[in-house]
Design an enzyme around this catalytic site. Structure first.
Site, short mmCIF file in Angstrom:
data_model
loop_
_atom_site.label_atom_id
_atom_site.label_comp_id
_atom_site.label_asym_id
_atom_site.label_seq_id
_atom_site.Cartn_x
_atom_site.Cartn_y
_atom_site.Cartn_z
N THR A 224 4.70 -73.03 25.99
CA THR A 224 3.76 -71.90 25.97
C THR A 224 2.39 -72.48 25.79
OG1 THR A 224 5.32 -70.40 24.91
CG2 THR A 224 3.01 -69.92 24.54
N ARG A 252 14.81 -60.88 28.24
CA ARG A 252 14.45 -61.33 26.88
C ARG A 252 12.94 -61.55 26.80
NH1 ARG A 252 11.56 -66.02 24.83
NH2 ARG A 252 12.28 -66.44 22.73
N VAL A 253 12.34 -60.99 25.77
CA VAL A 253 10.91 -61.19 25.55
C VAL A 253 10.75 -61.90 24.22
CG1 VAL A 253 8.71 -60.03 25.13
CG2 VAL A 253 10.24 -59.19 26.93
N GLY A 254 9.95 -62.93 24.19
CA GLY A 254 9.73 -63.66 22.94
C GLY A 254 8.52 -63.13 22.20
N ASP A 255 7.91 -64.02 21.44
CA ASP A 255 6.76 -63.62 20.62
C ASP A 255 5.45 -63.58 21.41
OD1 ASP A 255 7.01 -66.38 20.98
OD2 ASP A 255 5.89 -66.84 19.15
N THR A 275 3.41 -71.23 19.42
CA THR A 275 4.41 -71.67 20.39
C THR A 275 5.65 -72.08 19.59
OG1 THR A 275 3.84 -74.02 20.41
CG2 THR A 275 2.58 -72.60 21.88
N GLY A 276 6.77 -72.14 20.27
CA GLY A 276 8.00 -72.51 19.57
C GLY A 276 8.99 -71.36 19.56
N GLY A 278 10.38 -68.19 19.46
CA GLY A 278 9.76 -66.88 19.41
C GLY A 278 10.45 -65.91 18.47
N1 ASP Z 1 7.41 -68.81 21.88
C1 ASP Z 1 7.86 -68.73 23.25
C2 ASP Z 1 9.00 -67.76 23.35
O1 ASP Z 1 9.76 -67.66 22.41
C3 ASP Z 1 8.31 -70.00 23.79
C4 ASP Z 1 7.56 -71.23 23.37
O2 ASP Z 1 6.52 -71.17 22.83
O3 ASP Z 1 8.03 -72.32 23.57
O4 ASP Z 1 9.15 -67.16 24.39
#
Ligand code: ASP
Length: 378
Positions: A224, A252-255, A275-276, A278
Protein backbone atom coordinates in the site's frame (compact mmCIF):
# COMPACT_ATOMS: atom_id res chain seq x y z
CA UNK A 1 10.44 23.64 -10.81
CA UNK A 2 13.11 26.26 -11.27
CA UNK A 3 15.84 25.97 -8.70
CA UNK A 4 15.31 29.61 -7.66
CA UNK A 5 11.68 28.99 -6.82
CA UNK A 6 12.53 25.82 -4.96
CA UNK A 7 15.19 27.53 -2.87
CA UNK A 8 12.79 30.36 -2.03
CA UNK A 9 10.12 27.92 -0.91
CA UNK A 10 12.66 25.94 1.04
CA UNK A 11 14.04 28.96 2.87
CA UNK A 12 10.58 30.24 3.75
CA UNK A 13 9.98 26.79 5.11
CA UNK A 14 13.24 26.83 7.04
CA UNK A 15 12.19 30.04 8.78
CA UNK A 16 8.94 28.36 9.66
CA UNK A 17 10.62 25.35 11.15
CA UNK A 18 11.99 27.56 13.91
CA UNK A 19 8.50 28.52 15.02
CA UNK A 20 6.92 26.79 17.99
CA UNK A 21 3.99 24.44 17.45
CA UNK A 22 1.11 26.77 18.25
CA UNK A 23 -1.72 24.43 17.36
CA UNK A 24 -0.50 21.22 18.90
CA UNK A 25 -2.40 22.04 22.01
CA UNK A 26 -0.75 20.20 24.91
CA UNK A 27 -2.83 22.67 26.89
CA UNK A 28 -6.11 21.38 25.41
CA UNK A 29 -8.05 19.74 28.15
CA UNK A 30 -10.39 17.42 26.26
CA UNK A 31 -10.37 15.50 22.99
CA UNK A 32 -13.42 17.41 21.84
CA UNK A 33 -11.73 20.78 21.70
CA UNK A 34 -10.69 20.41 18.06
CA UNK A 35 -9.53 23.51 16.24
CA UNK A 36 -12.17 24.30 13.64
CA UNK A 37 -10.48 27.00 11.62
CA UNK A 38 -7.38 26.61 9.48
CA UNK A 39 -4.94 29.25 10.65
CA UNK A 40 -2.20 29.62 8.05
CA UNK A 41 1.26 29.44 9.61
CA UNK A 42 4.74 29.03 8.23
CA UNK A 43 6.04 25.54 8.50
CA UNK A 44 8.70 23.50 6.70
CA UNK A 45 6.93 21.34 4.09
CA UNK A 46 7.22 17.58 4.63
CA UNK A 47 6.01 14.59 2.64
CA UNK A 48 6.07 11.19 4.33
CA UNK A 49 5.05 7.85 2.89
CA UNK A 50 5.55 4.13 2.82
CA UNK A 51 8.73 2.96 1.08
CA UNK A 52 6.82 2.70 -2.24
CA UNK A 53 6.97 6.48 -2.26
CA UNK A 54 10.72 6.28 -2.91
CA UNK A 55 11.18 2.83 -4.47
CA UNK A 56 9.09 3.31 -7.61
CA UNK A 57 9.43 5.91 -10.38
CA UNK A 58 7.42 4.30 -13.21
CA UNK A 59 10.31 4.93 -15.57
CA UNK A 60 10.30 8.66 -14.82
CA UNK A 61 12.79 10.91 -13.06
CA UNK A 62 11.01 11.27 -9.72
CA UNK A 63 9.66 9.12 -6.93
CA UNK A 64 6.26 9.84 -5.40
CA UNK A 65 7.50 11.77 -2.37
CA UNK A 66 9.83 13.83 -4.52
CA UNK A 67 7.07 14.73 -6.97
CA UNK A 68 4.63 15.61 -4.18
CA UNK A 69 7.20 17.73 -2.35
CA UNK A 70 8.16 19.64 -5.48
CA UNK A 71 4.53 20.42 -6.27
CA UNK A 72 3.87 21.55 -2.69
CA UNK A 73 6.94 23.80 -2.78
CA UNK A 74 5.64 25.28 -6.05
CA UNK A 75 2.36 26.14 -4.36
CA UNK A 76 0.11 23.34 -5.61
CA UNK A 77 -2.75 22.32 -3.32
CA UNK A 78 -1.27 19.79 -0.89
CA UNK A 79 -3.80 17.04 -1.66
CA UNK A 80 -3.37 17.49 -5.43
CA UNK A 81 0.38 17.23 -4.91
CA UNK A 82 0.14 14.06 -2.78
CA UNK A 83 -2.18 12.39 -5.27
CA UNK A 84 0.18 13.26 -8.13
CA UNK A 85 2.87 11.60 -6.02
CA UNK A 86 0.98 8.35 -5.38
CA UNK A 87 -0.08 8.20 -9.04
CA UNK A 88 3.54 7.23 -9.76
CA UNK A 89 3.49 3.87 -7.88
CA UNK A 90 -0.18 3.37 -8.85
CA UNK A 91 0.78 3.45 -12.53
CA UNK A 92 4.08 1.59 -12.16
CA UNK A 93 3.58 -2.02 -13.37
CA UNK A 94 6.54 -3.12 -11.24
CA UNK A 95 4.74 -2.19 -8.00
CA UNK A 96 2.56 -5.22 -7.36
CA UNK A 97 0.84 -3.85 -4.27
CA UNK A 98 -0.74 -0.69 -5.63
CA UNK A 99 -2.91 0.27 -8.62
CA UNK A 100 -2.13 -1.13 -12.08
CA UNK A 101 -0.48 -4.55 -11.79
CA UNK A 102 -1.44 -4.92 -8.11
CA UNK A 103 -1.78 -8.54 -7.02
CA UNK A 104 -5.38 -9.59 -7.71
CA UNK A 105 -7.98 -11.26 -5.51
CA UNK A 106 -8.48 -15.01 -5.39
CA UNK A 107 -10.50 -14.90 -8.62
CA UNK A 108 -7.65 -13.13 -10.41
CA UNK A 109 -9.38 -9.74 -10.46
CA UNK A 110 -7.51 -6.62 -9.31
CA UNK A 111 -9.68 -4.71 -6.83
CA UNK A 112 -8.40 -1.40 -5.53
CA UNK A 113 -9.07 0.68 -2.42
CA UNK A 114 -8.23 4.30 -1.73
CA UNK A 115 -9.23 7.33 0.29
CA UNK A 116 -8.06 10.88 0.69
CA UNK A 117 -8.61 13.70 3.18
CA UNK A 118 -8.17 17.43 2.77
CA UNK A 119 -7.34 19.03 6.11
CA UNK A 120 -8.24 22.69 5.55
CA UNK A 121 -11.39 21.87 3.56
CA UNK A 122 -12.57 19.19 6.02
CA UNK A 123 -13.44 17.02 3.04
CA UNK A 124 -12.85 13.36 2.31
CA UNK A 125 -13.59 10.73 -0.30
CA UNK A 126 -12.93 7.06 -0.86
CA UNK A 127 -13.49 4.02 -3.06
CA UNK A 128 -13.29 0.33 -2.26
CA UNK A 129 -13.20 -2.86 -4.32
CA UNK A 130 -12.87 -0.71 -7.43
CA UNK A 131 -12.09 -2.59 -10.65
CA UNK A 132 -10.70 -1.34 -13.95
CA UNK A 133 -9.18 2.03 -13.03
CA UNK A 134 -5.45 2.32 -12.51
CA UNK A 135 -5.54 5.34 -10.23
CA UNK A 136 -8.12 4.79 -7.48
CA UNK A 137 -6.74 7.81 -5.61
CA UNK A 138 -8.09 10.06 -8.37
CA UNK A 139 -11.50 8.41 -8.11
CA UNK A 140 -11.43 8.91 -4.32
CA UNK A 141 -10.69 12.55 -5.01
CA UNK A 142 -13.61 12.71 -7.48
CA UNK A 143 -15.92 11.24 -4.81
CA UNK A 144 -14.75 13.99 -2.46
CA UNK A 145 -15.16 16.75 -5.02
CA UNK A 146 -18.41 15.72 -6.70
CA UNK A 147 -20.58 13.91 -4.21
CA UNK A 148 -22.14 14.33 -0.81
CA UNK A 149 -20.67 10.92 0.15
CA UNK A 150 -17.42 9.64 1.55
CA UNK A 151 -17.22 6.09 0.20
CA UNK A 152 -18.36 4.34 -2.98
CA UNK A 153 -17.71 0.64 -3.52
CA UNK A 154 -17.61 -2.04 -6.19
CA UNK A 155 -19.68 -1.61 -9.33
CA UNK A 156 -21.20 1.63 -8.05
CA UNK A 157 -17.75 3.13 -7.66
CA UNK A 158 -16.78 1.98 -11.15
CA UNK A 159 -19.98 3.37 -12.71
CA UNK A 160 -19.39 6.65 -10.92
CA UNK A 161 -15.82 6.79 -12.23
CA UNK A 162 -16.97 6.04 -15.78
CA UNK A 163 -19.52 8.84 -15.53
CA UNK A 164 -16.78 11.17 -14.33
CA UNK A 165 -14.79 10.43 -17.47
CA UNK A 166 -12.32 7.85 -16.16
CA UNK A 167 -11.24 5.20 -18.63
CA UNK A 168 -12.42 1.79 -17.39
CA UNK A 169 -10.25 -1.12 -18.44
CA UNK A 170 -11.21 -4.77 -18.62
CA UNK A 171 -8.25 -6.03 -16.63
CA UNK A 172 -5.61 -4.30 -14.50
CA UNK A 173 -3.37 -7.37 -14.32
CA UNK A 174 0.07 -7.23 -15.82
CA UNK A 175 1.81 -10.38 -17.07
CA UNK A 176 3.64 -10.42 -13.76
CA UNK A 177 0.63 -10.11 -11.46
CA UNK A 178 -1.26 -12.72 -13.51
CA UNK A 179 1.70 -15.13 -13.43
CA UNK A 180 2.01 -14.79 -9.65
CA UNK A 181 -1.72 -15.38 -9.20
CA UNK A 182 -1.49 -18.48 -11.42
CA UNK A 183 1.42 -19.76 -9.35
CA UNK A 184 -0.62 -19.25 -6.17
CA UNK A 185 -3.60 -21.06 -7.73
CA UNK A 186 -1.35 -23.89 -8.83
CA UNK A 187 -0.10 -24.40 -5.29
CA UNK A 188 -3.50 -24.66 -3.70
CA UNK A 189 -4.75 -28.15 -3.11
CA UNK A 190 -8.18 -28.18 -4.75
CA UNK A 191 -9.39 -30.51 -2.02
CA UNK A 192 -9.42 -27.61 0.37
CA UNK A 193 -12.07 -25.83 -1.63
CA UNK A 194 -14.45 -28.18 0.17
CA UNK A 195 -13.73 -26.47 3.45
CA UNK A 196 -13.98 -22.70 3.20
CA UNK A 197 -12.45 -21.98 6.62
CA UNK A 198 -9.50 -24.24 5.97
CA UNK A 199 -9.12 -22.96 2.44
CA UNK A 200 -8.55 -19.41 3.63
CA UNK A 201 -5.82 -20.55 5.93
CA UNK A 202 -4.13 -22.64 3.27
CA UNK A 203 -4.37 -19.87 0.72
CA UNK A 204 -2.81 -17.36 3.09
CA UNK A 205 -0.02 -19.73 4.09
CA UNK A 206 0.73 -20.59 0.49
CA UNK A 207 0.98 -16.87 -0.21
CA UNK A 208 3.39 -16.37 2.70
CA UNK A 209 5.48 -19.30 1.42
CA UNK A 210 5.79 -17.44 -1.87
CA UNK A 211 6.93 -14.37 0.07
CA UNK A 212 9.49 -16.46 1.97
CA UNK A 213 10.75 -17.94 -1.30
CA UNK A 214 11.27 -14.44 -2.66
CA UNK A 215 8.70 -14.87 -5.47
CA UNK A 216 6.51 -12.13 -4.07
CA UNK A 217 8.02 -9.04 -2.51
CA UNK A 218 7.05 -8.90 1.20
CA UNK A 219 5.89 -5.29 0.78
CA UNK A 220 3.61 -6.30 -2.08
CA UNK A 221 1.83 -9.21 -0.39
CA UNK A 222 0.03 -6.52 1.53
CA UNK A 223 1.50 -3.45 -0.21
CA UNK A 224 0.00 0.00 0.00
CA UNK A 225 1.10 3.56 -0.14
CA UNK A 226 -0.04 6.08 2.39
CA UNK A 227 1.34 9.56 1.71
CA UNK A 228 0.82 12.56 3.96
CA UNK A 229 2.09 16.08 3.55
CA UNK A 230 2.11 19.56 4.99
CA UNK A 231 2.49 22.72 2.97
CA UNK A 232 4.30 25.93 3.87
CA UNK A 233 1.06 27.47 5.18
CA UNK A 234 0.45 24.49 7.46
CA UNK A 235 -2.21 22.82 5.28
CA UNK A 236 -2.18 19.07 5.96
CA UNK A 237 -3.59 16.40 3.64
CA UNK A 238 -3.23 12.67 3.09
CA UNK A 239 -4.00 9.86 0.67
CA UNK A 240 -3.84 6.07 0.87
CA UNK A 241 -4.10 3.71 -2.09
CA UNK A 242 -3.68 -0.05 -2.49
CA UNK A 243 -4.61 -3.26 -4.23
CA UNK A 244 -5.05 -4.68 -0.73
CA UNK A 245 -4.17 -8.13 0.51
CA UNK A 246 -2.94 -10.39 -2.28
CA UNK A 247 -5.47 -13.06 -3.30
CA UNK A 248 -8.13 -11.78 -0.91
CA UNK A 249 -11.73 -12.97 -0.95
CA UNK A 250 -13.44 -10.94 -3.72
CA UNK A 251 -15.06 -7.94 -2.10
CA UNK A 252 -12.76 -7.94 0.92
CA UNK A 253 -11.97 -4.37 1.89
CA UNK A 254 -9.07 -3.58 4.19
CA UNK A 255 -8.23 -0.51 6.18
CA UNK A 256 -6.89 1.63 3.32
CA UNK A 257 -10.13 3.31 2.13
CA UNK A 258 -11.67 3.63 5.58
CA UNK A 259 -11.46 7.05 7.19
CA UNK A 260 -9.96 6.74 10.66
CA UNK A 261 -8.29 3.42 9.81
CA UNK A 262 -6.10 3.67 6.69
CA UNK A 263 -5.98 7.46 6.92
CA UNK A 264 -7.00 10.30 9.15
CA UNK A 265 -6.26 14.00 8.82
CA UNK A 266 -7.21 16.81 11.16
CA UNK A 267 -6.32 20.31 10.06
CA UNK A 268 -4.06 22.09 12.54
CA UNK A 269 -3.34 18.79 14.29
CA UNK A 270 -1.79 16.19 11.99
CA UNK A 271 -2.18 13.19 9.75
CA UNK A 272 -1.64 9.46 10.05
CA UNK A 273 -1.99 6.55 7.65
CA UNK A 274 -1.09 2.92 7.50
CA UNK A 275 0.14 -0.11 5.62
CA UNK A 276 0.21 -3.71 6.75
CA UNK A 277 -2.47 -6.02 8.15
CA UNK A 278 -5.64 -4.07 7.48
CA UNK A 279 -7.84 -6.15 9.74
CA UNK A 280 -5.75 -5.25 12.81
CA UNK A 281 -6.03 -1.60 11.90
CA UNK A 282 -9.75 -1.72 11.13
CA UNK A 283 -10.40 -3.23 14.55
CA UNK A 284 -8.55 -0.41 16.30
CA UNK A 285 -9.15 2.61 14.01
CA UNK A 286 -5.54 3.44 14.61
CA UNK A 287 -5.11 6.47 12.35
CA UNK A 288 -7.89 8.29 14.18
CA UNK A 289 -6.40 7.24 17.50
CA UNK A 290 -2.97 8.53 16.48
CA UNK A 291 -4.31 11.91 15.40
CA UNK A 292 -6.19 12.24 18.68
CA UNK A 293 -2.90 11.59 20.52
CA UNK A 294 -1.30 14.33 18.38
CA UNK A 295 -4.15 16.62 19.34
CA UNK A 296 -3.18 16.18 22.96
CA UNK A 297 0.41 17.17 22.17
CA UNK A 298 2.07 13.76 21.73
CA UNK A 299 5.08 13.52 19.43
CA UNK A 300 4.28 11.60 16.19
CA UNK A 301 6.51 8.73 17.28
CA UNK A 302 4.82 8.38 20.67
CA UNK A 303 1.38 8.68 19.11
CA UNK A 304 2.20 5.93 16.61
CA UNK A 305 3.68 3.68 19.28
CA UNK A 306 0.57 4.10 21.45
CA UNK A 307 -1.58 2.86 18.58
CA UNK A 308 0.71 -0.11 17.97
CA UNK A 309 0.47 -0.96 21.68
CA UNK A 310 -3.32 -0.91 21.37
CA UNK A 311 -3.17 -3.24 18.38
CA UNK A 312 -0.86 -5.57 20.28
CA UNK A 313 -3.18 -5.62 23.30
CA UNK A 314 -6.13 -6.47 21.08
CA UNK A 315 -4.35 -9.30 19.31
CA UNK A 316 -5.31 -12.34 21.35
CA UNK A 317 -6.45 -14.99 18.87
CA UNK A 318 -3.93 -17.79 18.70
CA UNK A 319 -3.85 -17.87 14.90
CA UNK A 320 -2.63 -14.25 14.93
CA UNK A 321 0.19 -14.84 17.41
CA UNK A 322 3.70 -16.13 16.78
CA UNK A 323 5.68 -18.54 19.00
CA UNK A 324 6.57 -15.68 21.35
CA UNK A 325 2.90 -14.84 21.80
CA UNK A 326 3.32 -11.58 19.85
CA UNK A 327 1.44 -10.37 16.74
CA UNK A 328 2.29 -12.55 13.75
CA UNK A 329 1.92 -9.63 11.34
CA UNK A 330 3.34 -6.21 10.69
CA UNK A 331 1.53 -2.88 10.71
CA UNK A 332 3.09 0.48 9.93
CA UNK A 333 2.07 4.08 10.50
CA UNK A 334 3.30 7.28 8.86
CA UNK A 335 2.62 10.22 11.11
CA UNK A 336 2.97 13.96 10.63
CA UNK A 337 1.96 16.78 12.94
CA UNK A 338 1.10 20.43 12.43
CA UNK A 339 4.59 21.55 13.39
CA UNK A 340 6.06 19.38 10.62
CA UNK A 341 7.36 16.73 13.03
CA UNK A 342 7.08 13.21 11.68
CA UNK A 343 7.70 9.53 12.39
CA UNK A 344 7.47 6.17 10.64
CA UNK A 345 6.70 3.39 13.11
CA UNK A 346 6.08 -0.32 12.73
CA UNK A 347 5.05 -3.25 14.90
CA UNK A 348 8.47 -4.73 14.01
CA UNK A 349 11.45 -2.57 13.16
CA UNK A 350 14.39 -3.97 11.24
CA UNK A 351 17.46 -2.77 9.44
CA UNK A 352 15.61 -3.41 6.17
CA UNK A 353 12.36 -1.57 6.87
CA UNK A 354 12.44 2.04 5.86
CA UNK A 355 9.93 4.67 4.83
CA UNK A 356 9.93 7.55 2.36
CA UNK A 357 10.49 11.14 3.30
CA UNK A 358 11.02 14.37 1.40
CA UNK A 359 11.90 17.65 3.10
CA UNK A 360 13.91 20.68 2.15
CA UNK A 361 16.94 18.42 2.62
CA UNK A 362 15.79 16.15 -0.21
CA UNK A 363 14.65 12.54 -0.28
CA UNK A 364 15.54 10.24 2.59
CA UNK A 365 14.74 6.68 3.59
CA UNK A 366 14.87 6.61 7.39
CA UNK A 367 14.42 3.31 9.20
CA UNK A 368 11.02 2.62 10.70
CA UNK A 369 11.04 2.59 14.49
CA UNK A 370 9.70 -0.71 15.78
CA UNK A 371 7.56 -1.33 18.84
CA UNK A 372 8.86 -4.90 19.04
CA UNK A 373 12.16 -6.61 18.27
CA UNK A 374 12.39 -9.61 16.02
CA UNK A 375 9.92 -10.29 13.26
CA UNK A 376 6.30 -11.31 12.83
CA UNK A 377 7.41 -14.91 12.50
CA UNK A 378 9.17 -14.96 15.87
N1 ASP B 1 -3.46 -2.46 4.65
C1 ASP B 1 -3.76 -3.00 3.34
C2 ASP B 1 -4.96 -3.88 3.43
O1 ASP B 1 -5.15 -4.51 4.44
C3 ASP B 1 -2.68 -3.78 2.76
C4 ASP B 1 -1.28 -3.30 3.03
O2 ASP B 1 -1.05 -2.23 3.45
O3 ASP B 1 -0.34 -4.03 2.79
O4 ASP B 1 -5.68 -3.96 2.45
Amino acid sequence: MERRTFVRAASAAAVGSALPAPTLGAERSTLLEAPFVHTPQLVAPVVISDSSGVRFKNGGPQSGVERAFQLIAEGTDVLDALIAGVNIPELDPEETGIGYGGLPNEDGVVQLDSCCMHGPKRQAGGVAALEGIRTPSLVARAVMDNTDHHLLVGKGAQDFARNMGFEVEEDLNTDRSRALWLEWRRRIDPLHYLDPARRRRIGYEVGLDMVREGLVDRNSFWGTINCNGIGPDGAICGVTTTSGLAWKIPGRVGDSPILGAGLYVADGVGAAGSTGRGEANLFNLSSFLIVEHLRRGAHPKDAGMAALERVKENTVEERLLNDRGLPAFDLRFFVLDAAGRYAGVAMYGSSESSYGLCTENGVEEPLLEGLLDGSPTG
